[in-house]
Design an enzyme around this catalytic site. Structure first.
Site, PDB file in Angstrom:
ATOM      1  N   LEU A  59       7.244  12.208   6.724  1.00 38.72           N
ATOM      2  CA  LEU A  59       6.562  13.010   5.770  1.00 38.72           C
ATOM      3  C   LEU A  59       5.049  13.205   6.030  1.00 38.72           C
ATOM      4  O   LEU A  59       4.165  12.496   6.562  1.00 38.72           O
ATOM      5  CB  LEU A  59       6.509  12.276   4.237  1.00 38.72           C
ATOM      6  CG  LEU A  59       7.842  12.359   3.559  1.00 38.72           C
ATOM      7  CD1 LEU A  59       7.708  11.855   2.164  1.00 38.72           C
ATOM      8  CD2 LEU A  59       8.524  13.798   3.611  1.00 38.72           C
ATOM      9  N   LEU A  84       1.747  10.852   6.702  1.00 39.28           N
ATOM     10  CA  LEU A  84       1.500   9.948   5.708  1.00 39.28           C
ATOM     11  C   LEU A  84       1.294   8.776   6.049  1.00 39.28           C
ATOM     12  O   LEU A  84       2.250   8.045   7.072  1.00 39.28           O
ATOM     13  CB  LEU A  84       2.490   9.871   4.586  1.00 39.28           C
ATOM     14  CG  LEU A  84       2.421  11.095   3.514  1.00 39.28           C
ATOM     15  CD1 LEU A  84       3.721  11.212   2.815  1.00 39.28           C
ATOM     16  CD2 LEU A  84       1.137  11.175   2.773  1.00 39.28           C
ATOM     17  N   ALA A 130       0.827  -1.227   0.192  1.00 34.65           N
ATOM     18  CA  ALA A 130      -0.069   0.055   0.126  1.00 34.65           C
ATOM     19  C   ALA A 130       0.705   1.175  -0.040  1.00 34.65           C
ATOM     20  O   ALA A 130       0.621   2.156   0.858  1.00 34.65           O
ATOM     21  CB  ALA A 130      -1.159  -0.043   1.122  1.00 34.65           C
ATOM     22  N   HIS A 152       6.706   6.107   1.418  1.00 34.35           N
ATOM     23  CA  HIS A 152       7.638   4.951   1.170  1.00 34.35           C
ATOM     24  C   HIS A 152       8.611   5.359  -0.020  1.00 34.35           C
ATOM     25  O   HIS A 152       9.650   5.011   0.128  1.00 34.35           O
ATOM     26  CB  HIS A 152       6.701   3.844   0.657  1.00 34.35           C
ATOM     27  CG  HIS A 152       5.816   3.100   1.674  1.00 34.35           C
ATOM     28  ND1 HIS A 152       4.492   3.346   1.685  1.00 34.35           N
ATOM     29  CD2 HIS A 152       6.212   2.500   2.696  1.00 34.35           C
ATOM     30  CE1 HIS A 152       4.282   2.721   2.927  1.00 34.35           C
ATOM     31  NE2 HIS A 152       4.946   1.915   3.242  1.00 34.35           N
TER      32      HIS A 152
END
Length: 283
Positions: free
Chosen positions: A176, A184, A32, A37
């Site tokens: 982030l 996030l 996901a 990432h």
């Protein structure tokens, strides 16, 4: 270069051979994938010649009432993200590959794994460390990159690597955030617009706490924002808000003047979110 996908140990060996010589960085994920990432992958490229990403939703780190079955699985999209970021290898094993029948031995996260998040999710960090150690043994990276959003996880992985003499360098990446301040997370996709407005109480609480100077004032300011969030519709349900020593994840008292970490976990509806912010030492 196309991403090489390996699903088992034999495929992983072949994939690593195909990458060629050079330093290898690993970014362990549960899939996901999102912009957070991507930032880990970019940071990994700064530390190695090749980047590998693991995609595995680890059953050992989910409790009986947690969201293992509904955790988002977007494998084809994840492969596109990896290709965009120049990842050379994706290791996507099955649960049977990672935990063959008869598996018994696991990693204990010790006392630090029982604090804060570990107190609310017993056994969670044992599951995290077990899968991370197995990934290290299988992939054999030179460096591994983890996000600071999961600060207790990062601290425990550093502790495990040091305690067990694992020959992997650990790199932590800054959290982030989206434009509205929400950290996030793969779980953000579960939030409705109303949920999201309530969830913003978490980052607002962290900012309010970080603006203060003593542990008691830091906690009081953060709690005031979270208490207000509990009165929203939908309400924020707080699991914990703590100011901890980032080395041990034990709560600090008002005499503490060293580095701290303000940590929060809360639910909006059925979605549980965690976040944190560092607190610099005070004179």
């Amino acid at each position: 270069m196309d991403v090489i996908v390996a699903g088992d140990r034999a495929g992983l060996v072949k994939a690593k051979d195909a990458l060629g010589p050079g330093r290898l960085a690993l970014v362990p994920t549960m899939g996901a994938l999102h912009e957070g990432h991507r930032s880990l992958m970019r940071l990994a490229r700064e530390h190695a010649d090749h980047v590998a990403v693991s995609i595995f939703v680890n059953p050992l780190q989910f409790g009986p009432n947690e969201d293992f079955s509904r955790y988002p699985r977007t494998f084809d999209v994840d492969l596109d993200v990896c290709a965009d970021e120049g990842v050379g290898l994706v290791f996507a094993p099955s649960a049977e590959e990672m935990y063959p029948p008869g598996s018994q031995v696991a990693v204990s996260s010790g006392e630090m794994g029982k604090n804060v998040e570990g107190a609310f999710r017993p056994g969670h960090f044992d599951g995290v460390l077990t899968v991370v150690l197995k990934l290290f043994n299988l992939v054999q990276p030179d460096v591994a990159v983890f996000g600071q959003k999961d600060a207790q996880q990062l601290a425990l992985i550093r502790r495990m690597v040091a305690d067990l003499n694992v020959p992997v360098s650990i790199v932590g990446a800054p959290t982030l955030r989206e434009a509205d301040g929400l950290a996030l997370s793969s779980r953000n996709r579960y939030l409705s617009p109303a949920d999201r407005m309530t969830a913003l109480s978490i980052s607002k609480a962290l900012r309010a706490g970080a603006a203060q100077t003593t542990p008691s004032k830091i906690l009081a300011a953060a709690k005031a924002v979270l208490d207000a969030g509990a009165n929203l519709d939908p309400p924020l349900a707080v699991d914990y808000v703590e100011l901890v020593d980032p080395r041990t994840f034990t709560a600090v008292d008002d005499t503490h003047r060293g580095e701290g970490l303000l940590v929060v976990a809360a639910k909006v509806g059925t979605t549980r979110l965690i976040d944190n912010t560092p607190i610099p030492p005070t004179p």
